[in-house]
Structures are given as structure tokens and as C-alpha cells.
Write a protein that holds these residues in place. Sequence first.
Motif, short mmCIF file in Angstrom:
data_model
loop_
_atom_site.label_atom_id
_atom_site.label_comp_id
_atom_site.label_asym_id
_atom_site.label_seq_id
_atom_site.Cartn_x
_atom_site.Cartn_y
_atom_site.Cartn_z
N UNK A 89 0.82 -1.21 0.00
CA UNK A 89 0.00 0.00 0.00
C UNK A 89 0.86 1.26 0.00
N UNK A 90 2.17 1.11 0.21
CA UNK A 90 3.08 2.26 0.19
C UNK A 90 3.58 2.42 -1.24
N UNK A 91 3.41 3.64 -1.78
CA UNK A 91 3.75 3.90 -3.17
C UNK A 91 5.15 4.43 -3.37
N UNK A 92 5.68 5.22 -2.40
CA UNK A 92 6.98 5.85 -2.60
C UNK A 92 7.60 6.25 -1.27
N UNK A 93 8.94 6.28 -1.25
CA UNK A 93 9.69 6.80 -0.12
C UNK A 93 10.14 8.20 -0.51
#
Length: 96
Positions: A89-93
Motif C-alpha cells: 500500500x506504500x507507493x513511494x519513499x
Amino acid sequence: MTLKPLGDRVLVKPAPKEEKTASGLYISSGAQEKPQRGEVIAVGAGKVNDKGERIALDVQVGDQVYYGKFGGSDIKIDGENYLLMRADDIYAVITE
């Protein structure tokens, strides 16, 4: 209380909601959008693949991240709000 996510789950502290627009107008609490940015507080050990090998996650504690608008489950720990979500669910750092 401490919380250790299992598998490929990540605990994220959402950024505060935007209370003003870029032009300085205040946004009513009912119109404020759920934040999509936050800080990683804890990470699980990672997924296990078909061969039984553990696959490490792409995020680490302390990373600032963008995540899906409807991703994760809202939880409250010691009076503070957090999101418990899958690493997918995390798209980018965010790096600066």
C-alpha cells in the motif's frame, strides 16, 4: 505499548491534516482530506516466498512515505492515531 507488525505489514504515523490552503484559507474539519503521507514507525520481517525465503521490505523505520488514500487500518496506540498497512500500500519513499 509497543507494536511489532507481522509479515509485510508496516506501522505508519500519518502526517497532520492540512488546515490551510496554499493561499491561506482555512479548511473546515469536514472538508479536510485524509493525509497520504506519513512516517514509518515499525516494520515487519517481510513476506515469505514460495521457497520459504523471507523477502525484506523496501521501507525502514524513519522513512517518510506516500501511501494509498484508502490503504491500511486505523488504530490508536496510547491515544495517538496510526495506520497499519501492507507494504504494497506504500507507493513511494520521500527523500530530500
